[in-house]
Design a protein around this motif. Structure first.
Motif, mmCIF file in Angstrom:
data_model
loop_
_atom_site.group_PDB
_atom_site.id
_atom_site.type_symbol
_atom_site.label_atom_id
_atom_site.label_comp_id
_atom_site.label_asym_id
_atom_site.label_seq_id
_atom_site.Cartn_x
_atom_site.Cartn_y
_atom_site.Cartn_z
ATOM 1 N N MET A 1 8.709 12.031 8.131
ATOM 2 C CA MET A 1 7.525 11.268 7.710
ATOM 3 C C MET A 1 6.538 12.198 6.999
ATOM 4 N N ASP A 115 -2.415 9.719 -3.185
ATOM 5 C CA ASP A 115 -1.402 8.859 -2.545
ATOM 6 C C ASP A 115 -1.971 8.197 -1.297
ATOM 7 N N ALA A 123 1.456 6.804 0.731
ATOM 8 C CA ALA A 123 2.630 6.092 0.212
ATOM 9 C C ALA A 123 3.844 6.377 1.092
ATOM 10 N N CYS A 124 3.982 7.644 1.494
ATOM 11 C CA CYS A 124 5.184 7.980 2.263
ATOM 12 C C CYS A 124 5.138 7.407 3.675
ATOM 13 N N ASP A 125 3.975 6.901 4.077
ATOM 14 C CA ASP A 125 3.876 6.250 5.393
ATOM 15 C C ASP A 125 4.308 4.783 5.340
ATOM 16 N N VAL A 127 5.243 2.761 2.177
ATOM 17 C CA VAL A 127 5.915 2.158 1.035
ATOM 18 C C VAL A 127 7.433 2.141 1.199
ATOM 19 N N GLU A 128 7.987 0.949 1.197
ATOM 20 C CA GLU A 128 9.432 0.760 1.164
ATOM 21 C C GLU A 128 9.761 0.066 -0.140
#
Lengths: 302, 302, 302, 302
Positions: A1, A115, A123-125, A127-128
């Motif tokens: 994550m 981000d 976003a990395c948390d 966004v799929e």
């Protein structure tokens, strides 16, 4: 994550996804309903089709599909004119495009600072590929609260304000005074600039810029604890903006730092023409999972 | 154009596109607002995603598109993390599918008797590839009126009624009596069958059939002059129906002959659990030109 | 199913789906390969994008989707720059539109006479919502055969023929004579009119009309037993056509009555400029089930 | 634009977009054509539809659109059965999905090492929302060259190799020896593993893993200067791979470092069954601007 980094929690607490909608209390809902006296319903949405004012990579296409040409093949019982003795046929549509078009409500998963989204999500948390796991438009509940219209064009004495023309706090105070209405926490505050008149008449000019609020009013909206805001423009805030090096700084600040929801391309002209400055505002929308916006047509009821 | 053929004008006159929504008067809107006392807002919509219960050719797909990977190429001024000094990034979605899915309101341009729509329009009169020129979902105005829930499952003493189980007029009268509420012209009348509990738990079974009203209640709804109806089922009316040779006869008759609007896949369980049988019903939706339905999430306010 | 009605079987027999491709024999394939002497490969396809010449309801949209912004969320093992120690990222596209656009090969399931397709199939026999069960573009095998170019513009002594200008059998005979080449059964016969020069320079004019063959050449093509034909125009046959009351009569007759395959918007200019009038023609395409066309870029090899 | 960083130029020079296709010379094309003796054409593509083996976010949907139901409204001259005296009707399709599905050719703009593509281009150099400005699938020319099949399953003495089973250089040498064929520069080298037999029979298992080459053969392919490669598997290279911490290391290395093109999901079974190990390979495809792949059906001609 994601690597964890420091972030200020929002006014509504770490993990909050409702943002300024938290300002709408049950008492506020009841009070809003009390504003309905004439039973007049104003439609604040514009019809969406392929040729509305848009940017090149924001498109909307719809194609109808009729059952009539396949009904026989698929329904052996048919007499040729439809399915069954009741001769059933149907038509459906196939749509493709983005919800970032037309009269819309942006989700808090649309704009970012770097981000970062509202409440520090990255976003990395969230966004799929199919959507965002937090802050999606389906997290926005039905909205029923008091609505107020600020007719900025009327205050300026023009039918249509100019691109880049900035609405100040002084303007807002004066306009509200002229309209004999005050802003309260939990209100939906809408701005009429007259720019929307170009929606049908001159789409290219409509998207070339817009009048709107500046950062001063943006901060004031937060202080007033308004629940939502919006205008008859394609973004929110003057374009070109006050600081050419900070594009779309107003909506970015309101969405990401304050969780304040914004509606775009509202059809405010009827409200302005009728002098309907105070009303019950109602908004229900398509709860599509993880979308960054909803195509809407909210209503003002007096 | 089409060959002209005889047709009965609808109750609301030749050329009418509003159907039973004509029953909602300004006085009705005011009276509905008066029902708001607690300020509680019930969300009647289900979240839409690719895997909701659906039929093979009714799909919904969403894909997110991030500006982050292209921001530098497109915005020379950027420092790499976003556009401008305010480091702006954004995410949008690309959606594709039909509005005949999820919690939806069908337009009067969806079902046909042969090639006839409401008020006698024929496919060759109003169907274009981009949508219909009449009866499209954008013709439906914002709806604010009184809402009534008929808890048919409670009346039957079950948590969930069975597929093909038919709700009769006697059931409706008894249920309304038990609930101490009456139906009035211009109401939105909703039915809770308990079938919606299968929405998430067993999608395949959910779409295999459903409980619902029969033709007797359908005609009664017209007599009562209700403005809209709907249920917690994927169609409206029992499936399998009363007459196996007349598939979907209930919604076809209500839509085409009477212009009565129907909502499907409503989330009625919270209303039923709370015993909220009378409320202000509000619905605003995406006004996409010529669509045959809208994906909705109406609200019940008490 | 459909009511059965009388129909003439095609030259290739009842139930045939290959149409004139039946003319391509193994001996024809071998002979075509023998024509390759220089090893020069001509690309006959035009690049497809959203702004190519098109009709309003025939669109093409593509949006890129990057894994980069979601890779961390989805791949816990990642170091942030990609998936795994090899730092893997990828980009995919989402496309939406029709294959009836750009350089294309029409399937025999595209055009109809009334509701009849090639070999008498009716819409109610073969049309499903997902595609057609017969005559879909996936039924077209890879094509390797002899190709011949008729430079009609050169024969007329112009760079570009005019809209509605009709190519006659006399023109074809004369042009072939001038080019010292003859047509044989199983050939792919292509026409260069010069109209394709407007593809990029004037899209609106390009689609406003076109030069092409008339019904006389159409019938001659059938007599010659050519396997496929095509031109540097958006349809095939002069537009406006010889009979204003019979729109697109040439392609309709060739496709439906004779099963003769047609390619549109071919890039023939390089072949014409090089005087490459005889070549090995090769075409392989996307075998998408039940599609009415394929977006193609065939090759001429000398 | 992007910060410039050091990068090794590819074997074919800085700025090259053709990668290993540079190995195909005119002489190679002529020699390939000379291999055609029987005139037998093998189709190496699988039909694409909504239910082929795929990953969740890689979808393909097609919906047919018929002109029949709108022809009258749009064509006043019509007699009701179609347009004009020739009774013209047509059907088109609306497709939506990705080209990263089915039998496909990956562009060099698909896979990345971090944010690097072939020849050092970075996402911020070439990625736009509509596609990539470099390395798009439209840059791939028609391919006509010598093809060779390595029947790895036959060499292993099995009908179908196992997931994760690695093909070594020794295997390739032995198989080629058994097949009496050698590899030459500019060849298209295909691998038959037998895994493709699961395409229709067990889609879930098909995508759960695959046999394929390892890094040793990958490097050998580069040394041999093959022009393209591919197999009857959904990716290329054994899955799970030799190094669990380097997912899809084989295709990533071949695409990004060497510009070697890869085809997936090839239908190699007929070639293998016929013992057709040497052939003229032909591939023409849809030149959609900036796409990351093409859905293909190449041919092997003997």
């Amino acid at each position: 994550m994601c690597a964890r980094e420091p972030w200020w929690p929002s006014r509504y607490g770490e993990g909050d996804e409702l943002g300024t909608l938290n300002e709408i209390t049950p008492a506020k809902v009841v009070a809003a309903a009390r504003l309905v006296r004439a039973g007049t319903v104003y439609d604040l949405g514009r019809t969406l089709h392929a040729n509305v004012p848009r940017f090149e990579d924001r498109f909307w296409q719809q194609t109808l599909v009729s059952s009539a040409h396949i009904i026989n093949a698929r329904r052996p019982g048919s007499d040729g004119g439809g399915w069954g003795r009741n001769n059933l046929n149907w038509i459906t549509e196939l749509v493709t495009g983005t919800f970032q078009i037309g009269t819309q409500l942006d989700g808090l998963n649309h704009l970012q600072i770097g981000d970062r989204f509202y409440n520090g999500w990255r976003a990395c948390d969230i966004v799929e590929q199919w959507g965002t796991t937090k802050l999606g438009i389906e997290k926005v509940p039905p909205v029923v609260t008091r609505g107020v219209l600020v007719d900025a064009a009327r205050h300026r004495g023009v039918a249509r304000m100019e691109p880049g023309e900035v609405i100040t706090v002084a303007d807002v105070h004066a306009a509200l005074r002229e309209q004999h209405v005050a802003v309260e926490p939990g209100d939906v505050l809408l701005f009429h600039t007259g720019w929307g008149a170009l929606w049908d008449s001159d789409p290219a000019r409509f998207t070339s810029g817009e009048p709107g609020i500046g950062m001063e009013v943006a901060e004031w909206l937060v202080e007033q604890r308004v629940a939502m805001t919006g205008a008859d423009t394609w973004s929110f805030g003057a374009v070109p903006g006050e600081d050419p090096e900070r594009p779309f700084f107003v909506p970015q600040t309101l969405n990401v730092e304050h969780g304040l929801f914004i509606m775009e391309n509202l059809a405010t002209e009827a409200l302005a023409a009728a002098g309907a400055y105070e009303f019950m505002f109602v908004l229900t929308h398509h709860k599509t999972r993880g979308s960054t916006a909803a195509v809407i047509a909210p209503a003002a009821v007096t």
